[in-house]
Scaffold this motif. Sequence first.
Motif, PDB file in Angstrom:
ATOM      1  N   SER A  14       1.397   1.708  -9.007  1.00 33.20           N
ATOM      2  CA  SER A  14       2.121   0.754  -8.165  1.00 33.20           C
ATOM      3  C   SER A  14       3.576   1.186  -8.002  1.00 33.20           C
ATOM      4  O   SER A  14       4.047   2.119  -8.661  1.00 33.20           O
ATOM      5  CB  SER A  14       2.050  -0.651  -8.786  1.00 33.20           C
ATOM      6  OG  SER A  14       2.658  -0.626 -10.053  1.00 33.20           O
ATOM      7  N   LYS A  15       4.250   0.502  -7.106  1.00 33.03           N
ATOM      8  CA  LYS A  15       5.645   0.829  -6.815  1.00 33.03           C
ATOM      9  C   LYS A  15       6.531  -0.344  -7.210  1.00 33.03           C
ATOM     10  O   LYS A  15       6.118  -1.492  -7.106  1.00 33.03           O
ATOM     11  CB  LYS A  15       5.802   1.123  -5.319  1.00 33.03           C
ATOM     12  CG  LYS A  15       7.060   1.870  -4.987  1.00 33.03           C
ATOM     13  CD  LYS A  15       7.022   2.394  -3.560  1.00 33.03           C
ATOM     14  CE  LYS A  15       8.272   3.173  -3.239  1.00 33.03           C
ATOM     15  NZ  LYS A  15       8.361   4.425  -3.987  1.00 33.03           N
ATOM     16  N   SER A  16       7.739  -0.047  -7.617  1.00 34.55           N
ATOM     17  CA  SER A  16       8.763  -1.012  -8.045  1.00 34.55           C
ATOM     18  C   SER A  16       8.496  -1.572  -9.432  1.00 34.55           C
ATOM     19  O   SER A  16       9.343  -1.490 -10.314  1.00 34.55           O
ATOM     20  CB  SER A  16       8.929  -2.194  -7.091  1.00 34.55           C
ATOM     21  OG  SER A  16       9.220  -1.725  -5.822  1.00 34.55           O
ATOM     22  N   LYS A  17       7.300  -2.148  -9.590  1.00 34.73           N
ATOM     23  CA  LYS A  17       6.968  -2.764 -10.888  1.00 34.73           C
ATOM     24  C   LYS A  17       5.473  -2.590 -11.105  1.00 34.73           C
ATOM     25  O   LYS A  17       4.744  -2.327 -10.157  1.00 34.73           O
ATOM     26  CB  LYS A  17       7.228  -4.272 -10.836  1.00 34.73           C
ATOM     27  CG  LYS A  17       8.657  -4.677 -10.663  1.00 34.73           C
ATOM     28  CD  LYS A  17       8.685  -6.185 -10.501  1.00 34.73           C
ATOM     29  CE  LYS A  17      10.020  -6.615  -9.935  1.00 34.73           C
ATOM     30  NZ  LYS A  17       9.938  -7.841  -9.179  1.00 34.73           N
ATOM     31  N   PRO A  18       4.989  -2.830 -12.343  1.00 36.33           N
ATOM     32  CA  PRO A  18       3.535  -2.872 -12.533  1.00 36.33           C
ATOM     33  C   PRO A  18       2.928  -3.989 -11.687  1.00 36.33           C
ATOM     34  O   PRO A  18       3.631  -4.939 -11.307  1.00 36.33           O
ATOM     35  CB  PRO A  18       3.379  -3.184 -14.027  1.00 36.33           C
ATOM     36  CG  PRO A  18       4.673  -2.789 -14.650  1.00 36.33           C
ATOM     37  CD  PRO A  18       5.727  -2.973 -13.609  1.00 36.33           C
ATOM     38  N   HIS A  19       1.631  -3.883 -11.420  1.00 35.97           N
ATOM     39  CA  HIS A  19       0.936  -4.877 -10.590  1.00 35.97           C
ATOM     40  C   HIS A  19       1.184  -6.301 -11.075  1.00 35.97           C
ATOM     41  O   HIS A  19       1.461  -7.203 -10.281  1.00 35.97           O
ATOM     42  CB  HIS A  19      -0.576  -4.622 -10.605  1.00 35.97           C
ATOM     43  CG  HIS A  19      -0.980  -3.312 -10.001  1.00 35.97           C
ATOM     44  ND1 HIS A  19      -1.001  -2.143 -10.719  1.00 35.97           N
ATOM     45  CD2 HIS A  19      -1.368  -2.996  -8.750  1.00 35.97           C
ATOM     46  CE1 HIS A  19      -1.396  -1.163  -9.940  1.00 35.97           C
ATOM     47  NE2 HIS A  19      -1.631  -1.640  -8.736  1.00 35.97           N
ATOM     48  N   GLU A  20       1.067  -6.493 -12.411  1.00 34.53           N
ATOM     49  CA  GLU A  20       1.132  -7.857 -12.956  1.00 34.53           C
ATOM     50  C   GLU A  20       2.512  -8.471 -12.818  1.00 34.53           C
ATOM     51  O   GLU A  20       2.698  -9.662 -12.941  1.00 34.53           O
ATOM     52  CB  GLU A  20       0.642  -7.896 -14.420  1.00 34.53           C
ATOM     53  CG  GLU A  20       1.340  -6.980 -15.398  1.00 34.53           C
ATOM     54  CD  GLU A  20       0.773  -5.543 -15.415  1.00 34.53           C
ATOM     55  OE1 GLU A  20       0.218  -5.090 -14.387  1.00 34.53           O
ATOM     56  OE2 GLU A  20       0.935  -4.887 -16.457  1.00 34.53           O
ATOM     57  N   GLU A  21       3.531  -7.622 -12.530  1.00 34.42           N
ATOM     58  CA  GLU A  21       4.884  -8.165 -12.317  1.00 34.42           C
ATOM     59  C   GLU A  21       5.231  -8.220 -10.839  1.00 34.42           C
ATOM     60  O   GLU A  21       6.387  -8.394 -10.464  1.00 34.42           O
ATOM     61  CB  GLU A  21       5.908  -7.304 -13.078  1.00 34.42           C
ATOM     62  CG  GLU A  21       5.781  -7.446 -14.584  1.00 34.42           C
ATOM     63  CD  GLU A  21       6.604  -6.400 -15.332  1.00 34.42           C
ATOM     64  OE1 GLU A  21       7.619  -5.926 -14.773  1.00 34.42           O
ATOM     65  OE2 GLU A  21       6.208  -6.044 -16.452  1.00 34.42           O
ATOM     66  N   GLY A  23       4.515  -5.698  -8.472  1.00 38.46           N
ATOM     67  CA  GLY A  23       4.740  -4.415  -7.800  1.00 38.46           C
ATOM     68  C   GLY A  23       3.759  -4.187  -6.648  1.00 38.46           C
ATOM     69  O   GLY A  23       2.708  -4.819  -6.595  1.00 38.46           O
ATOM     70  N   LYS A  24       4.126  -3.275  -5.743  1.00 33.46           N
ATOM     71  CA  LYS A  24       3.251  -2.963  -4.606  1.00 33.46           C
ATOM     72  C   LYS A  24       2.113  -2.051  -5.078  1.00 33.46           C
ATOM     73  O   LYS A  24       2.370  -0.992  -5.668  1.00 33.46           O
ATOM     74  CB  LYS A  24       4.071  -2.250  -3.521  1.00 33.46           C
ATOM     75  CG  LYS A  24       3.239  -1.773  -2.341  1.00 33.46           C
ATOM     76  CD  LYS A  24       4.050  -0.884  -1.406  1.00 33.46           C
ATOM     77  CE  LYS A  24       3.161  -0.323  -0.317  1.00 33.46           C
ATOM     78  NZ  LYS A  24       3.828   0.669   0.528  1.00 33.46           N
ATOM     79  N   ASP A  58       5.992   4.358  -9.018  1.00 27.76           N
ATOM     80  CA  ASP A  58       6.873   4.542 -10.169  1.00 27.76           C
ATOM     81  C   ASP A  58       6.309   3.839 -11.404  1.00 27.76           C
ATOM     82  O   ASP A  58       6.960   3.726 -12.416  1.00 27.76           O
ATOM     83  CB  ASP A  58       8.326   4.151  -9.887  1.00 27.76           C
ATOM     84  CG  ASP A  58       8.441   3.004  -8.950  1.00 27.76           C
ATOM     85  OD1 ASP A  58       9.310   3.044  -8.089  1.00 27.76           O
ATOM     86  OD2 ASP A  58       7.631   2.072  -9.072  1.00 27.76           O
ATOM     87  N   PHE A  59       5.062   3.402 -11.276  1.00 28.74           N
ATOM     88  CA  PHE A  59       4.309   2.953 -12.454  1.00 28.74           C
ATOM     89  C   PHE A  59       2.876   3.439 -12.280  1.00 28.74           C
ATOM     90  O   PHE A  59       2.312   3.336 -11.187  1.00 28.74           O
ATOM     91  CB  PHE A  59       4.311   1.421 -12.565  1.00 28.74           C
ATOM     92  CG  PHE A  59       3.339   0.914 -13.595  1.00 28.74           C
ATOM     93  CD1 PHE A  59       3.712   0.750 -14.917  1.00 28.74           C
ATOM     94  CD2 PHE A  59       2.015   0.627 -13.247  1.00 28.74           C
ATOM     95  CE1 PHE A  59       2.796   0.311 -15.870  1.00 28.74           C
ATOM     96  CE2 PHE A  59       1.099   0.190 -14.198  1.00 28.74           C
ATOM     97  CZ  PHE A  59       1.494   0.026 -15.508  1.00 28.74           C
TER      98      PHE A  59
END
Length: 259
Positions: A14-21, A23-24, A58-59
């Motif tokens: 995912s991008k920006s953040k992990p999925h659970e937080e 993220g895209k 970035d994750f």
Amino acid sequence: MRELPYYSVRMRASKSKPHEEGGKHISGGEQLVLFDEIRGAVDKLLLKSLTHSRGTPDFAQIQFEIVDEPIQVISPLTITTHITHSVDEGQLLAQNLLMKCGVPFHIIQKAYLLMEDHAELSGAILIDSKTGRRLDESHGNGKGIRVSRMDWRDENFKKWNREIAANQNDRLKEAITLASKVSMHQATVAELCWSDDPDYTTGYVASKKFGYQRITSLKEYGDEQGCRIFFVNSSEDITKYIDYLKKNPVLIQWEVNHD
Ligand code: PML
Ligand code: MG
Ligand code: MG
Ligand code: MG
């Protein structure tokens, strides 16, 4: 003779953040392999996550675990490809196929509204094919249901591909593998899917009755909105159904006399 154990190897990126937080979602992948193949599977999934048309992650998480449950071996769905020349034509065909599977038109309309409201989901939405109610929300992280633990061994897929599909495409392999596992279950009425990758416009309607009906234009090129909806017979036990989708290991095996 003792069967060798299989391992489930999974990736999500995912991008920006992990999925659970929040993220895209960029990419996900599933493999079911023998111990000696784990390294190759991890390499393949890592490459998939790093070279994706939805962006640079970035994750990412890649994990493997041994599968204790017996592996179920099933045939791939039969495949039919419809070349469509516009999204309207493709969408109309998809809706007609869903109706032939027994999903009423007003439920299909409800499903499209739900899909628009939940564009950020990385897993599948489960919808009651009689009421249009969403069935997966109380299960898991609200990101939809991720179907896991399935694969199609490369040699057998290549043989099928040479004789049946003539389309050397990993995405097709992954999609038919998932659709075959999903359709196999008696609770599944039909699946509607198209890719969330901006450079891929082909999708499908899958069902036991009509097989994997590929449609070449279900969205405009450049669009990042994907769709994966399972229309479900809710008189079945939904908790058990979701457990099957997530946990039951399934390998696809094509036999010449099966098609
Ligand atoms: C995906 O990209 O995740 C879904 C792809 C669906 C269509 C695959 C095909 O039949 O070419
Ligand atoms: Mg995906
Ligand atoms: Mg493989
Ligand atoms: Mg994708």
